[in-house]
Design a protein around this motif. Structure first.
Motif, PDB file in Angstrom:
ATOM      1  N   PHE A  97       0.841  -1.186   0.000  1.00  0.00           N
ATOM      2  CA  PHE A  97       0.000   0.000   0.000  1.00  0.00           C
ATOM      3  C   PHE A  97       0.883   1.244   0.000  1.00  0.00           C
ATOM      4  CE2 PHE A  97      -3.168  -2.885   2.113  1.00  0.00           C
ATOM      5  CZ  PHE A  97      -4.105  -2.841   1.084  1.00  0.00           C
ATOM      6  N   SER A  98       0.358   2.332  -0.556  1.00  0.00           N
ATOM      7  CA  SER A  98       1.118   3.573  -0.644  1.00  0.00           C
ATOM      8  C   SER A  98       0.261   4.755  -0.205  1.00  0.00           C
ATOM      9  CB  SER A  98       1.590   3.798  -2.087  1.00  0.00           C
ATOM     10  OG  SER A  98       2.182   5.077  -2.242  1.00  0.00           O
ATOM     11  N   ASP A  99       0.894   5.708   0.459  1.00  0.00           N
ATOM     12  CA  ASP A  99       0.238   6.957   0.859  1.00  0.00           C
ATOM     13  C   ASP A  99       0.786   8.143   0.061  1.00  0.00           C
ATOM     14  OD1 ASP A  99      -1.304   5.693   2.857  1.00  0.00           O
ATOM     15  OD2 ASP A  99       0.403   5.750   4.243  1.00  0.00           O
ATOM     16  N   ALA A 100       1.346   7.867  -1.115  1.00  0.00           N
ATOM     17  CA  ALA A 100       1.986   8.916  -1.902  1.00  0.00           C
ATOM     18  C   ALA A 100       0.990   9.874  -2.553  1.00  0.00           C
ATOM     19  CB  ALA A 100       2.867   8.292  -2.981  1.00  0.00           C
ATOM     20  N   ALA A 101      -0.278   9.494  -2.575  1.00  0.00           N
ATOM     21  CA  ALA A 101      -1.311  10.360  -3.156  1.00  0.00           C
ATOM     22  C   ALA A 101      -2.632  10.067  -2.456  1.00  0.00           C
ATOM     23  CB  ALA A 101      -1.422  10.123  -4.664  1.00  0.00           C
ATOM     24  N   ASP A 102      -3.605  10.913  -2.730  1.00  0.00           N
ATOM     25  CA  ASP A 102      -4.932  10.743  -2.133  1.00  0.00           C
ATOM     26  C   ASP A 102      -5.734   9.745  -2.975  1.00  0.00           C
ATOM     27  OD1 ASP A 102      -7.436  10.891  -1.045  1.00  0.00           O
ATOM     28  OD2 ASP A 102      -7.669  13.050  -1.279  1.00  0.00           O
ATOM     29  N   PRO A 103      -6.120   8.591  -2.426  1.00  0.00           N
ATOM     30  CA  PRO A 103      -6.871   7.602  -3.213  1.00  0.00           C
ATOM     31  C   PRO A 103      -8.182   8.144  -3.774  1.00  0.00           C
ATOM     32  CG  PRO A 103      -6.109   6.659  -1.138  1.00  0.00           C
ATOM     33  CD  PRO A 103      -5.863   8.131  -1.050  1.00  0.00           C
ATOM     34  N   ALA A 104      -8.777   9.113  -3.087  1.00  0.00           N
ATOM     35  CA  ALA A 104     -10.076   9.640  -3.518  1.00  0.00           C
ATOM     36  C   ALA A 104      -9.974  10.475  -4.788  1.00  0.00           C
ATOM     37  CB  ALA A 104     -10.702  10.466  -2.398  1.00  0.00           C
ATOM     38  N   THR A 105      -8.812  11.061  -5.027  1.00  0.00           N
ATOM     39  CA  THR A 105      -8.664  11.953  -6.186  1.00  0.00           C
ATOM     40  C   THR A 105      -7.646  11.459  -7.205  1.00  0.00           C
ATOM     41  OG1 THR A 105      -7.029  13.276  -4.982  1.00  0.00           O
ATOM     42  CG2 THR A 105      -9.331  13.967  -4.833  1.00  0.00           C
ATOM     43  N   TYR A 106      -6.960  10.378  -6.898  1.00  0.00           N
ATOM     44  CA  TYR A 106      -5.911   9.876  -7.786  1.00  0.00           C
ATOM     45  C   TYR A 106      -6.502   9.400  -9.106  1.00  0.00           C
ATOM     46  CZ  TYR A 106      -2.086   6.915  -9.507  1.00  0.00           C
ATOM     47  OH  TYR A 106      -1.102   6.340 -10.260  1.00  0.00           O
ATOM     48  N   ASP A 107      -5.882   9.799 -10.215  1.00  0.00           N
ATOM     49  CA  ASP A 107      -6.311   9.414 -11.563  1.00  0.00           C
ATOM     50  C   ASP A 107      -5.257   8.490 -12.161  1.00  0.00           C
ATOM     51  OD1 ASP A 107      -7.014   9.221 -14.252  1.00  0.00           O
ATOM     52  OD2 ASP A 107      -7.671  11.302 -14.401  1.00  0.00           O
ATOM     53  N   GLY A 258       2.092  -7.192 -12.648  1.00  0.00           N
ATOM     54  CA  GLY A 258       0.852  -6.588 -12.195  1.00  0.00           C
ATOM     55  C   GLY A 258       0.688  -6.687 -10.685  1.00  0.00           C
ATOM     56  N   PHE A 259      -0.411  -7.307 -10.255  1.00  0.00           N
ATOM     57  CA  PHE A 259      -0.773  -7.300  -8.844  1.00  0.00           C
ATOM     58  C   PHE A 259      -0.340  -8.544  -8.066  1.00  0.00           C
ATOM     59  CE2 PHE A 259      -4.064  -4.408 -10.644  1.00  0.00           C
ATOM     60  CZ  PHE A 259      -3.777  -3.287  -9.878  1.00  0.00           C
ATOM     61  N   LYS A 260       0.382  -9.470  -8.687  1.00  0.00           N
ATOM     62  CA  LYS A 260       0.709 -10.704  -7.978  1.00  0.00           C
ATOM     63  C   LYS A 260       1.522 -10.461  -6.711  1.00  0.00           C
ATOM     64  CE  LYS A 260       2.275 -15.443  -8.555  1.00  0.00           C
ATOM     65  NZ  LYS A 260       2.839 -15.521  -7.202  1.00  0.00           N
ATOM     66  N   ARG A 261       2.515  -9.593  -6.777  1.00  0.00           N
ATOM     67  CA  ARG A 261       3.335  -9.323  -5.601  1.00  0.00           C
ATOM     68  C   ARG A 261       2.481  -8.733  -4.474  1.00  0.00           C
ATOM     69  NH1 ARG A 261       6.950  -6.789  -8.017  1.00  0.00           N
ATOM     70  NH2 ARG A 261       8.422  -8.512  -8.271  1.00  0.00           N
ATOM     71  N   PHE A 262       1.578  -7.848  -4.842  1.00  0.00           N
ATOM     72  CA  PHE A 262       0.675  -7.259  -3.840  1.00  0.00           C
ATOM     73  C   PHE A 262      -0.226  -8.330  -3.230  1.00  0.00           C
ATOM     74  CE2 PHE A 262      -3.727  -5.610  -3.319  1.00  0.00           C
ATOM     75  CZ  PHE A 262      -3.534  -4.934  -2.118  1.00  0.00           C
ATOM     76  N   LEU A 263      -0.795  -9.194  -4.050  1.00  0.00           N
ATOM     77  CA  LEU A 263      -1.677 -10.239  -3.541  1.00  0.00           C
ATOM     78  C   LEU A 263      -0.912 -11.224  -2.654  1.00  0.00           C
ATOM     79  CD1 LEU A 263      -3.783 -10.881  -6.778  1.00  0.00           C
ATOM     80  CD2 LEU A 263      -4.549  -9.726  -4.689  1.00  0.00           C
ATOM     81  N   ASP A 264       0.312 -11.554  -3.039  1.00  0.00           N
ATOM     82  CA  ASP A 264       1.139 -12.438  -2.214  1.00  0.00           C
ATOM     83  C   ASP A 264       1.426 -11.795  -0.862  1.00  0.00           C
ATOM     84  OD1 ASP A 264       1.207 -14.351  -4.189  1.00  0.00           O
ATOM     85  OD2 ASP A 264       3.201 -13.790  -4.948  1.00  0.00           O
ATOM     86  N   ASN A 265       1.761 -10.505  -0.876  1.00  0.00           N
ATOM     87  CA  ASN A 265       2.038  -9.799   0.384  1.00  0.00           C
ATOM     88  C   ASN A 265       0.786  -9.690   1.238  1.00  0.00           C
ATOM     89  OD1 ASN A 265       4.716  -9.418  -0.322  1.00  0.00           O
ATOM     90  ND2 ASN A 265       4.401  -7.355  -1.127  1.00  0.00           N
ATOM     91  N   LEU A 266      -0.349  -9.481   0.579  1.00  0.00           N
ATOM     92  CA  LEU A 266      -1.608  -9.380   1.306  1.00  0.00           C
ATOM     93  C   LEU A 266      -1.928 -10.707   1.991  1.00  0.00           C
ATOM     94  CD1 LEU A 266      -3.731  -7.065   1.571  1.00  0.00           C
ATOM     95  CD2 LEU A 266      -5.053  -8.243  -0.187  1.00  0.00           C
ATOM     96  N   LYS A 267      -1.715 -11.794   1.287  1.00  0.00           N
ATOM     97  CA  LYS A 267      -1.965 -13.119   1.840  1.00  0.00           C
ATOM     98  C   LYS A 267      -1.014 -13.403   3.006  1.00  0.00           C
ATOM     99  CE  LYS A 267      -2.630 -16.252  -1.198  1.00  0.00           C
ATOM    100  NZ  LYS A 267      -2.409 -17.309  -2.237  1.00  0.00           N
TER     101      LYS A 267
END
Length: 271
Positions: A97-107, A258-267
């Motif tokens: 996860f990252s806090d580098a930008a606001d998720p609500a407004t990030y494009d 893509g998202f595999k590293r994120f999903l592995d870390n999440l698991k």
């Protein structure tokens, strides 16, 4: 027309006095009319731009709720989204996860076109050219606060267009809970059948990864057997290139880039 009378009438009077079929009068009227209409259209476009942007956000949120199984006709989309969905940003390379930008407004789409905020792709099966360093993801939590579903944005090129959509995964990061596109320009009746509810109904319950951790789900014409049934999605009839595009994009976004590293870390609970 006497010269004195003509001077008295002035330029506007002389113009009105011209015959209706006078070429000069016809051209002047056409030009003035075009300028007036273009001003009206431009003013309307500027005035409606905030409404269009708001409707675009609303439609995207509705699609997120739909793919998560939370949408019902008549609900307040904004209220339900704010109550049920937790937008987050993911650093795709790091898989965290990252806090580098606001998720609500990030494009994310705009970021993918900015060299400073994106990565150029050499191995590019989804034909997207560049990938944003940060990706928007959406978390659905259960009553105890644990993750119930993860909604991931995916996009890639079909036959005629870049298709933008979402894949919803259950908490294990492997079983599909839903899949759909919210923007595509494929051939009506053929590739555009990616929006057909009967085709989308194939996805829930299918698995993304095999026991070896590699992406195994496939959109294909092959008849599934006992080993492949859990990973098989029927390709679209008469739309082999669109089907291949869907297969390519799902493999890319669920894969190592893509998202595999994120999903592995999440698991593993390391994010």
């Amino acid at each position: 027309m006497p010269e004195a009378t003509e001077k008295k009438m002035g330029p506007w009077g002389r113009f009105l006095a011209m015959p209706a079929d006078n070429p000069v009068k016809t051209v002047i009227v056409a030009v003035v009319l075009c300028l007036f209409c273009s001003m009206i259209v431009s003013a309307a476009a500027v005035a409606l731009r905030p409404v269009q942007a708001e409707n675009k956000v609303l439609d995207k949120r509705r699609n997120i709720l739909e793919v998560a199984g939370l949408y019902k006709p008549g609900i307040d989309v904004t209220e339900t989204f704010n109550e049920k969905v937790e937008p987050r940003l993911v650093d795709v390379e790091a898989g965290t996860f990252s806090d580098a930008a606001d998720p609500a407004t990030y494009d994310q789409r705009a970021a993918s076109k900015d060299p400073a905020r994106s990565i150029g792709l050499d191995d590019d099966p989804a034909s997207i050219g560049r990938m944003a360093k940060l990706a928007s993801v959406y978390i659905i939590r259960d009553d105890q606060g644990g993750i119930e579903k993860i909604i991931l944005p995916v996009h890639g090129y079909g036959l005629w267009s870049t298709m933008y959509g979402f894949v919803a995964l259950k908490a294990d990061g492997n079983e599909v809970a839903g899949f759909q596109f919210y923007e595509q320009g494929e051939t009506p009746g053929l590739g555009a059948e990616v929006d057909n509810p009967r085709w989308k109904a194939q996805w829930p319950g299918k698995k993304i990864y095999g026991d070896d951790g590699k992406v195994k789900i496939a959109v294909s014409k092959q008849v599934p057997n006992a080993d492949t049934a859990s990973y098989h999605i029927d390709s679209l009839a008469g739309a082999s290139l669109t089907s291949r595009g869907v297969d390519n994009l799902i493999h890319f976004w669920m894969g190592e880039k893509g998202f595999k590293r994120f999903l592995d870390n999440l698991k593993a609970g390391t994010v």
